[in-house]
Motif scaffolding. Sequence first.
Motif, PDB file in Angstrom:
ATOM      1  N   GLY A 179      33.313  10.284  -7.538  1.00  0.00           N
ATOM      2  CA  GLY A 179      32.120   9.468  -7.758  1.00  0.00           C
ATOM      3  C   GLY A 179      32.454   8.085  -8.300  1.00  0.00           C
ATOM      4  N   PRO A 180      31.423   7.232  -8.344  1.00  0.00           N
ATOM      5  CA  PRO A 180      31.645   5.819  -8.682  1.00  0.00           C
ATOM      6  C   PRO A 180      31.602   5.482 -10.172  1.00  0.00           C
ATOM      7  CG  PRO A 180      29.421   6.157  -7.877  1.00  0.00           C
ATOM      8  CD  PRO A 180      30.067   7.519  -7.918  1.00  0.00           C
ATOM      9  N   HIS A 184      38.277   3.474  -3.218  1.00  0.00           N
ATOM     10  CA  HIS A 184      37.428   4.157  -2.242  1.00  0.00           C
ATOM     11  C   HIS A 184      37.707   5.655  -2.222  1.00  0.00           C
ATOM     12  CE1 HIS A 184      34.720   4.411   1.110  1.00  0.00           C
ATOM     13  NE2 HIS A 184      35.615   5.107   1.775  1.00  0.00           N
ATOM     14  N   ARG A 211      36.306   7.243  -5.315  1.00  0.00           N
ATOM     15  CA  ARG A 211      34.844   7.377  -5.303  1.00  0.00           C
ATOM     16  C   ARG A 211      34.433   8.579  -4.473  1.00  0.00           C
ATOM     17  NH1 ARG A 211      34.569   1.988  -4.070  1.00  0.00           N
ATOM     18  NH2 ARG A 211      34.705   0.808  -5.995  1.00  0.00           N
ATOM     19  N   ASN A 262      28.965   0.126 -14.720  1.00  0.00           N
ATOM     20  CA  ASN A 262      28.041   1.152 -14.213  1.00  0.00           C
ATOM     21  C   ASN A 262      26.617   0.610 -14.177  1.00  0.00           C
ATOM     22  OD1 ASN A 262      29.956   3.097 -13.823  1.00  0.00           O
ATOM     23  ND2 ASN A 262      29.611   4.130 -15.775  1.00  0.00           N
ATOM     24  N   LEU A 277      36.702   6.057 -12.876  1.00  0.00           N
ATOM     25  CA  LEU A 277      37.263   5.327 -11.729  1.00  0.00           C
ATOM     26  C   LEU A 277      38.381   4.382 -12.178  1.00  0.00           C
ATOM     27  CD1 LEU A 277      37.039   4.680  -8.693  1.00  0.00           C
ATOM     28  CD2 LEU A 277      35.448   2.858  -9.293  1.00  0.00           C
ATOM     29  N   PHE A 298      26.572   1.774  -5.344  1.00  0.00           N
ATOM     30  CA  PHE A 298      27.528   2.840  -5.084  1.00  0.00           C
ATOM     31  C   PHE A 298      26.810   4.189  -5.024  1.00  0.00           C
ATOM     32  CE2 PHE A 298      29.906  -0.485  -7.393  1.00  0.00           C
ATOM     33  CZ  PHE A 298      30.828  -0.796  -6.395  1.00  0.00           C
ATOM     34  N   PRO A 337      31.819  -2.157  -2.318  1.00  0.00           N
ATOM     35  CA  PRO A 337      33.103  -1.484  -2.141  1.00  0.00           C
ATOM     36  C   PRO A 337      34.075  -2.248  -1.246  1.00  0.00           C
ATOM     37  CG  PRO A 337      31.415  -0.415  -0.838  1.00  0.00           C
ATOM     38  CD  PRO A 337      30.720  -1.457  -1.660  1.00  0.00           C
ATOM     39  N   HIS A 357      32.546   4.254 -13.427  1.00  0.00           N
ATOM     40  CA  HIS A 357      33.723   3.454 -13.777  1.00  0.00           C
ATOM     41  C   HIS A 357      34.489   4.007 -14.970  1.00  0.00           C
ATOM     42  CE1 HIS A 357      31.531   0.594 -11.233  1.00  0.00           C
ATOM     43  NE2 HIS A 357      32.712   0.138 -10.944  1.00  0.00           N
TER      44      HIS A 357
END
Lengths: 357, 258
Positions: A296-297, A289, A292, A239, A302, B87, A101, A299
């Motif tokens: 959540g992360p 950031h 996320r 991911n 995101l 992550f 990150p 993609h």
Amino acid sequence: MVALPWHKTSPQEDDRSVGAAQTTRTLLGLLVVVSILSLGTGAAGLSVFDAARDLVSGEGLSVRDRVILMDIRLPRLAMGLMIGAALALSGALMQGLFRNPLADPGIVGVGAGAGLGAVLAIVLAGLLPTGLAVLIGAHLVPVAAFLGGWASTLLLYRVATRGGQTSVATMLLAGIALGALAGALTGMLVYMADDRQLRDLTFWNMGSLAGASWSKLAASLPLILPVLLLSPLLARGLNALALGEAQAAHLGIHVETVKRLAILGVAAAAGAAVAVAGGIGFVGIVVPHLLRLATGPDHRYLLPNAALLGASLLVGADMVARVIVSPAELPIGIVTATMGAPVFLWILLKRRGLGGL
Amino acid sequence: MLTVQNLTARLSGRTILQGITMSAHAGTLTAIVGPNGSGKTTLLRALTGDLPYGGAASLNGHELNATHPRKMAAIRAVLAQSTHLAFPFTVAEVVRLGLTASVQMHATDLTARALAEVGLAGYGPRDIQTLSGGEQARVHMARVLVQVWEPVTDNGPRWLFLDEPVAALDIGHQLTVMRITRSYADSGGGVVAVMHDLNLSAMFADRIALMLDGSILSQGRPAEVLTDTNLAQTYGCPVRVNAVPEQGPWLVPQATAI
């Protein structure tokens, strides 16, 4: 031995995709609001509502208002949206690629590499045959910035990744070295530049949206648009890459292709942003950031949400830059760094707590 | 069927594996055992496409280093020794990474079932980075399971390649995971697992390959491979092999004083 119930059904597991879709709608709303506010903000006291009323009542805009709206504020808004989306997206892509990150084109030297490309183009453009220079004219700087960004991303990935895992420390340190090297070479070119080139360099280096124009927009759009449209295709690969390169391959991802495309995407988005707006830092760190934390992360959500929030954030920062010392303007890079640097430090502190560094 | 013919592999210029010839059938569980540094993980990496190799190796007739990752992913899943996630994905999101296009349909359902199998029912919404090492290992086991959920499809049997699947687990969960792999094999799938625990291997595996210095010293049924002589030669310590009726061998390492 125990027989497994391979075909039994059971209740649903949680899913953050609902929240992510909601966030997308909210961000679209925010984008519209910020855009309208931005069109109404500027040194010439022209209200967007007055202009809209004039248009609706059939009076039409005065020549002055038309120039202000169509040739100054609208291209500036469009460029802010485009650059903001590009910066946030290049950050999100780079963080996915490096599995970290803290990766951001501005921090790990990719911005400096793109800058070196841009400066090289400005200084060496004089050496081109006149016909060729006219032909590629406006595109030369963005393309050179893209190539500079591409070379530095590639180099950084080679240095920082061993056996499919990326070392944070190596990445940050290599980024410092890369930034310093690009900075030194840039300095050398500036030293060699003549007066006219120096003026061009100074304007470019201010990191501002003040020089926005339709032609600049047209020059960098071919770089940014493909990244905006195609980056969602990388989402599943990025991911899987979060597990490491080998495990992504076990999941059926063609890792080399994903890496190559992500590096191209980072370079194109960061290069175009640097070429038209100079160095604008921290948007690429802060936006992904925050998202996320919110959704959540993953993609798949995101990447598009980062583009939307980045666009709003940069247009908002540009408004602040225009208003805070009005009628003068603050370089927008100062505004984004003031907002972004503390967030970067905060992430560092949190990761230190987790033993993640 | 997994077929390996005279396989060699090198790491940083050094030959790690030499003359490996083995086969594993669908419907069986094969344990690869051997001391530290004997080449177990390197062999598994070669068999899962992480490492270039010499010789020949194929799975269900597909040469391993000449088949597209997507095609391989449809017939076999791989559990790595350890996984660090970059992550803060939730447990459910990590498990869903194992879903390929062919099984997207019952995605959420499958995720919950796989988590229940590994004893993590209800853990779906938790941040994986906040779980213990053993819990994280089981999340990844669930991810691997959903990738090849049906042990047999129209395209043939599917496979689990596991690198020390129980190394981080307590004794209860060791049994849980070994039962899952046993059941997978009993349902027609193939399982190849690198193991440290010889007793668990003897208890659950159909065949054992015992490795030493990059080669297979002995392979066959557990009772044939796990002998006093073989174990003393590979592990360099005296081990007494006993037998439990109908369960096969069980072994006790002998401290020198006893």
